[in-house]
Scaffold this motif. Structure first.
Motif, PDB file in Angstrom:
ATOM      1  N   ARG A  49       0.823  -1.214   0.000  1.00  0.00           N
ATOM      2  CA  ARG A  49       0.000   0.000   0.000  1.00  0.00           C
ATOM      3  C   ARG A  49       0.856   1.263   0.000  1.00  0.00           C
ATOM      4  O   ARG A  49       0.417   2.316  -0.458  1.00  0.00           O
ATOM      5  N   THR A  51       3.488   1.666  -1.763  1.00  0.00           N
ATOM      6  CA  THR A  51       4.134   1.868  -3.063  1.00  0.00           C
ATOM      7  C   THR A  51       3.367   2.837  -3.955  1.00  0.00           C
ATOM      8  O   THR A  51       3.828   3.157  -5.049  1.00  0.00           O
ATOM      9  N   TYR A  52       2.196   3.283  -3.499  1.00  0.00           N
ATOM     10  CA  TYR A  52       1.455   4.275  -4.274  1.00  0.00           C
ATOM     11  C   TYR A  52       2.022   5.680  -4.078  1.00  0.00           C
ATOM     12  O   TYR A  52       1.645   6.603  -4.792  1.00  0.00           O
ATOM     13  N   GLU A  53       2.912   5.826  -3.095  1.00  0.00           N
ATOM     14  CA  GLU A  53       3.535   7.116  -2.842  1.00  0.00           C
ATOM     15  C   GLU A  53       4.869   7.179  -3.580  1.00  0.00           C
ATOM     16  O   GLU A  53       5.719   6.311  -3.427  1.00  0.00           O
ATOM     17  N   GLU A  54       5.048   8.196  -4.365  1.00  0.00           N
ATOM     18  CA  GLU A  54       6.253   8.301  -5.188  1.00  0.00           C
ATOM     19  C   GLU A  54       7.483   8.589  -4.332  1.00  0.00           C
ATOM     20  O   GLU A  54       7.463   9.450  -3.459  1.00  0.00           O
ATOM     21  N   THR A  59       8.313   2.151  -2.653  1.00  0.00           N
ATOM     22  CA  THR A  59       8.253   2.368  -4.104  1.00  0.00           C
ATOM     23  C   THR A  59       9.598   2.066  -4.751  1.00  0.00           C
ATOM     24  O   THR A  59       9.666   1.415  -5.806  1.00  0.00           O
TER      25      THR A  59
END
Length: 231
Positions: A49, A51-54, A59
């Motif tokens: 969850r 990994t949606y943040e750059e 990520t």
């Protein structure tokens, strides 16, 4: 006769006891592995969850795994340029340790072991040089400081690019050379890299470049440096 019957009954009871005990161990062992698998899955989902943040550690870990797999239709094998790009985005050695931990949570695998498996020894050394040039701590990516450590890192990456082998055959990693040349900010910095290369390996960088690159490759590569400011 009665004693014999009692003895046989006792033996049967003992066998049952041993059997049930073994079954209990198996069930408990299975429960342990199932439980551990569920915990790993929960940790992986929780990390996924993020990994949606750059640009965060999860990520970056996922980008490295994707570079290892590289199952896109237009390519195969390991995407070294993607690994190089991802590692350049890591702000510090401390942050890279977070990436390692996140990779473990996501895939239950060792990032460094996977990197060793996916890269040649010279490519692996190049990637280590990228990380070793980072500051010890920090969560924000900053421009590379023009320090002796950074000059040596670029020198080591160039050396690794010269020493790559493809099977039994020696080769040159032109993409790795170009990546270093693009990162070097000035002509003066390139001079410092040449000096670091000489001090580290006892060889002349320009001579090694001319030896490793084809005649039609050397000028475009040097033009990258020539177009940069002098200082």
């Amino acid at each position: 006769m009665q004693d014999t019957s009692t003895h046989t009954s006792d033996e049967f009871t003992l066998k049952e006891t041993i059997t049930y005990s073994l079954l209990g161990v198996i069930v408990l062992g299975g429960s342990f592995f199932v439980g551990r698998s569920m915990i790993r899955k929960a940790r992986s989902n929780n990390e996924e969850r993020k990994t949606y943040e750059e640009g965060n550690e999860a990520t970056l870990a996922k980008q490295l795994k994707m570079a290892f797999d590289n199952d896109m239709w237009f390519g195969w094998g390991t995407d070294e340029e993607a690994i190089r790009k991802t590692l350049r985005a890591v702000p510090s050695k401390e942050y890279f340790r977070k990436v390692i931990n996140s990779y473990q949570k996501l895939y239950a695998r060792s990032l460094m072991k996977d990197m060793q498996d996916e890269l040649t020894s010279t490519e692996y050394n190049e990637m280590l040089a990228i990380i070793n040039a980072k500051p010890d701590k920090g969560n924000t990516l900053i421009d590379a400081s023009l320090s002796a450590q950074q000059f040596l890192s670029w020198a080591k990456r160039l050396r690794a690019a010269f020493k790559i082998t493809y099977g039994w055959f020696p080769g040159t990693d032109e993409d790795a050379i170009k990546a270093v040349f693009m990162e070097i900010p000035t002509q003066a910095a390139f001079g410092q890299v040449s000096l670091a290369y000489k001090n580290e390996y006892g060889d002349d960088l320009m001579k090694d470049l001319q030896s490793e690159l084809e005649f039609y490759e050397i000028n475009p590569m040097l033009n990258i440096i020539a177009k940069k400011s002098k200082a």
